[in-house]
Structures are given as structure tokens and as C-alpha cells.
Write an enzyme that holds these catalytic residues in place. Structure first.
Site, PDB file in Angstrom:
ATOM      1  N   GLU A   1      45.374  25.909  39.910  1.00 15.52           N
ATOM      2  CA  GLU A   1      46.362  25.156  39.142  1.00 15.52           C
ATOM      3  C   GLU A   1      47.496  26.100  38.744  1.00 15.52           C
ATOM      4  O   GLU A   1      47.394  27.318  38.873  1.00 15.52           O
ATOM      5  CB  GLU A   1      45.722  24.463  37.929  1.00 15.52           C
ATOM      6  CG  GLU A   1      45.124  25.414  36.919  1.00 15.52           C
ATOM      7  CD  GLU A   1      44.426  24.699  35.755  1.00 15.52           C
ATOM      8  OE1 GLU A   1      43.877  23.599  35.933  1.00 15.52           O
ATOM      9  OE2 GLU A   1      44.440  25.272  34.660  1.00 15.52           O
TER      10      GLU A   1
ATOM     11  N   ARG B   1      29.423  20.981  25.746  1.00 14.04           N
ATOM     12  CA  ARG B   1      28.362  21.769  25.124  1.00 14.04           C
ATOM     13  C   ARG B   1      28.796  22.114  23.708  1.00 14.04           C
ATOM     14  O   ARG B   1      29.916  21.826  23.302  1.00 14.04           O
ATOM     15  CB  ARG B   1      28.176  23.065  25.906  1.00 14.04           C
ATOM     16  CG  ARG B   1      29.479  23.849  26.016  1.00 14.04           C
ATOM     17  CD  ARG B   1      29.312  25.280  26.427  1.00 14.04           C
ATOM     18  NE  ARG B   1      30.541  26.015  26.239  1.00 14.04           N
ATOM     19  CZ  ARG B   1      31.482  26.176  27.143  1.00 14.04           C
ATOM     20  NH1 ARG B   1      31.372  25.637  28.338  1.00 14.04           N
ATOM     21  NH2 ARG B   1      32.574  26.867  26.870  1.00 14.04           N
TER      22      ARG B   1
ATOM     23  N   HIS C   1      40.348  35.912  30.230  1.00  9.66           N
ATOM     24  CA  HIS C   1      40.280  34.457  30.081  1.00  9.66           C
ATOM     25  C   HIS C   1      39.103  34.034  29.229  1.00  9.66           C
ATOM     26  O   HIS C   1      38.630  32.914  29.316  1.00  9.66           O
ATOM     27  CB  HIS C   1      40.214  33.766  31.446  1.00  9.66           C
ATOM     28  CG  HIS C   1      41.251  34.267  32.386  1.00  9.66           C
ATOM     29  ND1 HIS C   1      42.584  33.988  32.223  1.00  9.66           N
ATOM     30  CD2 HIS C   1      41.156  35.074  33.463  1.00  9.66           C
ATOM     31  CE1 HIS C   1      43.266  34.594  33.178  1.00  9.66           C
ATOM     32  NE2 HIS C   1      42.423  35.265  33.945  1.00  9.66           N
TER      33      HIS C   1
END
Lengths: 174, 501
Positions: B201, B293, B236
Site C-alpha cells: 500500500e 485481539r 513499525h
């Protein structure tokens, strides 16, 4: 309290060696370091904790020992301190003589070799990826520190390696 | 249905967190552990503990057969997966459903949808939710990636379709870097999630990372518990998170909250989850993904809303309806979390492992420490290097920040490299103080980093080391033990069993 004979120590912190001389006099420490003379009061709190007073300044030193290293933390700032024992002159000379003409790129941590990117005899550029070592689920690229020739490949994909274990040996390429 | 016994399919601080919630609810717990984790804290804290295999995650914490066998053997009614490992694995949720074990999380259908980052991008885009420009299918061969990258425009971000946490992620600046990055990303994704699918992306260089905490029950009631900002990241992966974000006003907060609710409803998602957005400086936001989660950073939401998210997960999984609505959710004050990793911030955040020789936990008003280690424990090389999390709450951001700094200064972890000193410098950095937090914060303001060592500190370290060395050498000379070492059979490692049990 009796006066004890002074002792000297050398410690390496972040690559710099510092000399400290200590003598105990009436329960207080007389300290010499970096050309300065200090008086200090040191109380052991526990095996891992020392309460220091330098003048009125109160400092808590946390420390733990592991082989020649001391891990020391003050105000949440951690340092690894290595005690340096002076080598006899001839040994120091020998160490200099045997300084390697080739250098090894070592694994920075225990892990598993995922891939070797280079071949023996190959010329590699600075920052070129030589190998990939995986530890804790992250892949870490080992890069060449300079332009060099690959002298030897010391590990294969799948090998478990320790911190400091050579992965690739390089020799300087002019 | 009232749960009586829960299997915690994780390790470290998150397993400890889940065990605590269960204890509060009077639910007994079953820990699982790999062969290197016998002495880990979560094993000590659980009511029962069973070994599931060798150290490698695929053979232990990702070993579905072994974990389900433990669930049967221990008669656990439910499995809490924590984060990472099997937490977002739809196959595992499906197997739990088949075996009539409650998976504390969304059902396998919703997991499969949001777990497939590519499919969820397509679904959300169709539902009118803004997404980051990029691929709407998984990449196949390298030619496909090259063509797609060309169309998106460099730099592009390579991401694993099956998971987050920075695993498999690579920023690619030019076509020459693509092949190697794709190869490495696939390998890392395969290792971490068992699925090597990756996609590309558009890479946004300096956005803010804003996410909304969601709760959804099985009757279709969805609420958000406001946002967290998690812009401070390395590799990240988030390392400092806070709530609320300084970048949102009430209008934007309401708009993003609505979008997040739409995402959860579109996916027909249940249980706790997080809707992640990237936001630019103009307040444009893009849907990134759903984290299906409990998040590592869930405590900042707990401290600002007063809602215990783990208990809510257990309630929802056992079929209870949410007992509050959106208008009942309030927030109060500000919370910041710092993740403590076993890593070396002076050397590319290289993971470190070894024995924790000494631990001192921080304390004081508004300070919470979610911790998975103890003095003397071993930090194995096989798993994510998170050790603990320090969370500080204050009436406003500045009070929370100062409490955080003070807590980090109290914290001591000796024997392995950690990020404690680095985190102190982050929360003291003037741009952080001003709230100028974007995902490039570390590169821009912090790196390369070195622990500052001034004259006063150096003197104190040298004095401490010398007094300690003096004590040691005198003890040796006088034949005294350096440290009183009581040797008990319990310390003699391995293979000790009572009565051959």
C-alpha cells in the site's frame, strides 16, 4: 575505625577506561578519579543495592555482577561496566601483534541463520547485506562494515548461533 | 454461562494480565508453556500448567493440537489467546468452535475477514470507509508487485496480510529494493503467522496512528471506548501509546468513533477489537485494519475509562450482553504507556536475551506495571522481547507524562539490555512534551541514541563499582563468601521431581 590501604581499579564504560582509587578511613571512603578527590559514604542496602552519599547528595546505586561485568543502574539509567585488569606489558604487545588483518562479521545476538547472501571470494560493498539472522521473530540483516572480500563463510542457513559467533570473515580489499 | 476454568494460550506479561482478570472473577486458570518457559512468571501464577512442546513457537505456543489437547485434558471451558501467537488465527478459532471450547475473541468468520487485511480493505472500502491507496488483492509473483508498486507510486509499504506487529513489514523506496524486501517479508510473515501472503500500500511518511478501542457483544451492540494514539514506533512496532490523542477535538473524535462502529458492524465482529486509522495533519483519516485481539496498549484505555477490557472479553465470550451503552462511556484524565523491551536502542533495537539479574518495579500514584519478569528469570531468545509495560495516569497529559518519567527513573532491570533509558529520553523530548507525535518521531528526533553520561553520573557509577569491587576483593582475601549463596535443591535446575510425580 582503622585506615585501610588504598586500592586502584580500572573500569571501562562505553568504551572508555576510567581509573578509580579508593581508601577507607574511619568508615568513609576517600576516592580519587579523573584528577578529582572526593569523600563519600557508602552503605550496602542489599546484595544489589548500595546507598551512596557524596556530600549531601544521596544516590542509590543498583548493581549486579556477571563475570567481568557489572550492570549498574542509577535513576533508571543503565550501564554495563567492565572491570579492566592491567595486562603485563609483554602480553599487551602480543595482543597488538596478533591484531587480525581480516575481520569477522559476528552475530550480534543468539539466533538462527536464515540466509547467507554472499559467496566465498566475492567482493562486497560497504553496507551490503551479508547474512540474515533471526532472533525473537525479527529478521536482522548483518551488513558489511566496509568494502571487502569474503574470505570465509562460517555458518549455514538453519544454524543456531551465539552472540559474537563469526558468520562471515572478511579481508580488506584495497 | 459462567466460566469456571480458562486456558491462557500465551506467555509473558499478557498471560499474567489475563490470569489476574480470571482470579478476580473467581475463574481458575491453566497456563501452557514451552520447554524453556518452565520457570516463567505465568506458569507460577496459574492454577495449573502444562508443557506444550519445544521452544520454537510453531511447536509450542502455535501448536494447535497440543493446546487443544491441554484444554481437553484440563477440562478448560474457554481459551484466552492474549495477543500475538494464535490470537488472530481463524483456523484456531474454528477448531475451538468444533471442539466446543469457547475462544475468547471474535468468531472464526469475523476473524477470517478482518485477519485477511486485503479482504477487509476491500470490504471496508465498499462500505464507504476511507482506506489507504494500495493493492486490493494479495501479491503473486515479483512482476505483479513491481507493476502494482509502479501504479501506487514509491515509496510503498509491504505488509503481511495475516497479521500486524511490524512482522513482515518493509518500506520500499525504489524498484531495486522490491525483490529482496518481498522475499524477506514473506519469510517473516510465514514464520510469525504461518501465512506468507503480503501486499503493498502507499507509504505515508509521517501520519499519526490513531486507533479506537471497540467492544461488541453477540447481540449486535457495539460501543467504542475512545481512541489511543500510538504514533511512537520503531520497526513499525509501537513503543509509547497514550489516550486521549492531542490531535483529536470532540467533533473529529465523534466522527472517527462513528466510522469505527461502522467497521465493526460491517464485519459483524464481536468481542474486544481495535479499529486502526492513520491520520494526516489535515485531519483526514484512513482505515488501516482491525486488530482482532486485546491490544498490548489496552491499559491506557482501562485507566482513562475505568473499563476492564479483559473482563469484558470474558463476559462477551460467555454470552453476556454489554451492560452499558455508548452514552455511558466516559473518559477521565490522561494515560501513557511505555513498553519495556529486551533490546538495545543504541544498536538498531537488536533483541537482547539472558538472565534478569535484578528487577525493581516502579510505583507511586497513578502508576501501573504489567510485568512478565522477575529477578532471576531467564529471557529466552525465541519470543517477542517485550518484558513489561509501565502505564501512568494523570489528571492531564503533563501529569501523566511526569509520572511516567518518574516511574521509569525508579525502574531497574539489570543483566540484559532494555529500553528503559531510551523511553525516559522520549517522554522528555520537547516535541513529545508538545504532543508533536507522528510515526517518524524516533527517526526525526531520537536516533541515533546514546545513554547520556554526565560527570555526576559517571562519578557515581565509578564509585559504586569501586566500592563493590573493593568489598568483593576484601571478602576474597579474608576468605569470606562474596555473596551468601544458599544452595537449595530448588536452585539445582532441571529434573527435580517430588516422589516421582
Amino acid at each position: 575505625m582503622a585506615k585501610t590501604a588504598g586500592r586502584s581499579f580500572q573500569f571501562s564504560i562505553e568504551g572508555k577506561v576510567h581509573r578509580v582509587s579508593l581508601a577507607c578511613e574511619s568508615g568513609r571512603w576517600r576516592v580519587q578519579m579523573g584528577g578529582r578527590q572526593l569523600e563519600a559514604d557508602a552503605w550496602p542496602i542489599s546484595d544489589n543495592c548500595l546507598s551512596l552519599k557524596l556530600g549531601n547528595r544521596s544516590l542509590t546505586v543498583y548493581l549486579a555482577r556477571d563475570r567481568e561485568f557489572r550492570y549498574i543502574s542509577i535513576d533508571g539509567k543503565q550501564f554495563r561496566v567492565e572491570e579492566v585488569r592491567e595486562l603485563p606489558k609483554d602480553q599487551a604487545f602480543l595482543q597488538m601483534q596478533s591484531a587480525p588483518a581480516a575481520s569477522a562479521v559476528v552475530s550480534p545476538m543468539p539466533g538462527q541463520v536464515v540466509k547467507i547472501h554472499v559467496l566465498q571470494g566475492e567482493i562486497v560493498e560497504r553496507s551490503q547485506t551479508l547474512a540474515i539472522v533471526e532472533a525473537m521473530k525479527m529478521e536482522n540483516e548483518l551488513k558489511s562494515p566496509r568494502r571487502a572480500r569474503v574470505r570465509k563463510i562460517c555458518a549455514s542457513p538453519g544454524d543456531l548461533v551465539d552472540a559474537g559467533q563469526p558468520i562471515v570473515e572478511l579481508e580488506l580489499e584495497e | 454461562m459462567k466460566l469456571k476454568k480458562v486456558l491462557v494460550a500465551n506467555r509473558g506479561e499478557i498471560a499474567v494480565r489475563v490470569i489476574r482478570a480470571c482470579r478476580e472473577l473467581g475463574i481458575s486458570t491453566v497456563a501452557i508453556y514451552s520447554e524453556v518457559d518452565r520457570e516463567s512468571l505465568h506458569v507460577q501464577m496459574a492454577d495449573e500448567a502444562l508443557c506444550v512442546g519445544p521452544p520454537a513457537p510453531l511447536e509450542s505456543y502455535l501448536n494447535m493440537d497440543a493446546i487443544l489437547a491441554v484444554a481437553r485434558k484440563s477440562k478448560a471451558q474457554a481459551i484466552h489467546p492474549g495477543y500475538g501467537f494464535l490470537a488472530e488465527n481463524a483456523d484456531f478459532a474454528r477448531r475451538c468452535e468444533k471442539e466446543n471450547v469457547i475462544f475468547i475473541g471474535p468468531d472464526s468468520r469475523a476473524l477470517a475477514l478482518v485477519g485477511d487485511k486485503v479482504a477487509s480493505r476491500v470490504t471496508m472500502s465498499r462500505a464507504g470507509i476511507p482506506i489507504i491507496p494500495g493493492m486490493k488483492e494479495k501479491g503473486s509473483d515479483i512482476g505483479h508487485f513491481l507493476a502494482e508498486a509502479e501504479q501506487i507510486g514509491y515509496p510503498v509499504l509491504l505488509k503481511a496480510s495475516a497479521g500486524g506487529g511490524g512482522k513482515g513489514m518493509r518500506v520500499i523506496a525504489c524498484p531495486e529494493e522490491l525483490a529482496q524486501a518481498v522475499e524477506a517479508g514473506k519469510r517473516e510473515a510465514k514464520g510469525a503467522f504461518g501465512d506468507e501472503s503480503v501486499y503493498l500500500e502507499k507509504y505515508l511518511p509521517a501520519p499519526r496512528h490513531i486507533e479506537f478501542q471497540m467492544l461488541a457483544d453477540k447481540e449486535g451492540n457495539v460501543v467504542h471506548l475512545f481512541e489511543r494514539e500510538c504514533s511512537i514506533q520503531r520497526r513499525h512496532q509501537k513503543i509509547v501509546e497514550e489516550a486521549p490523542s492531542v490531535a483529536l477535538d470532540d467533533a473529529l473524535r465523534a466522527e472517527m468513533g462513528e466510522a469505527a462502529i461502522a467497521v465493526i458492524k460491517t464485519a459483524r465482529y464481536t468481542n474486544a477489537g481495535t479499529v486502526e486509522f492513520l491520520m494526516d495533519d489535515e485531519g483526514h483519516f484512513y482505515f488501516l485494519e482491525v486488530n482482532a485481539r486485546l491490544q498490548v496498549e489496552h491499559p491506557v484505555t482501562e485507566l482513562t475509562t475505568g473499563v476492564d477490557l479483559v473482563k469484558q472479553q470474558i463476559f462477551i465470550a460467555s454470552g453476556r450482553k454489554l451492560n452499558f451503552q455508548q452514552r455511558d462511556v466516559n473518559r477521565f484524565g490522561h494515560a501513557i504507556e511505555c513498553r519495556i523491551y529486551a533490546e538495545d536502542p543504541t544498536n538498531g533495537f537488536m533483541p537482547s536475551s539472558g538472565r534478569v539479574l535484578f528487577l525493581r518495579e516502579p510505583g507511586g500514584p497513578g502508576v501501573r506495571h504489567d510485568c512478565g519478569i522477575y529477578s532471576g528469570c531467564q529471557v529466552p531468545v525465541h519470543y517477542d522481547p517485550i518484558l513489561s509495560k509501565v502505564i501512568a495516569w494523570g489528571i492531564d497529559r503533563e501529569e501523566a507524562r511526569r509520572r511516567m518519567l518518574s516511574a521509569l527513573q525508579e525502574m531497574v532491570i539489570l543483566g540484559i539490555q532494555t529500553s528503559v533509558g531510551f523511553l525516559q529520553d522520549i517522554v522528555s523530548q520537547p516535541e513529545f512534551v508538545a504532543g508533536n507525535t507522528r510515526t517518524d518521531f524516533l527517526e526525526k528526533y531520537m536516533l541515533p541514541w546514546k545513554q547520556e553520561l554526565d560527570q555526576d553520573l559517571l562519578e557515581a557509577i565509578l564509585l559504586g563499582a569501586a566500592v563493590d569491587a573493593q568489598g568483593k576483593s576484601r571478602a576474597q582475601k579474608e576468605g569470606l563468601p562474596v555473596r551468601e549463596r544458599k544452595i537449595s535443591p530448588w536452585q539445582m535446575g532441571g529434573g527435580w521431581r517430588i516422589g516421582g510425580l
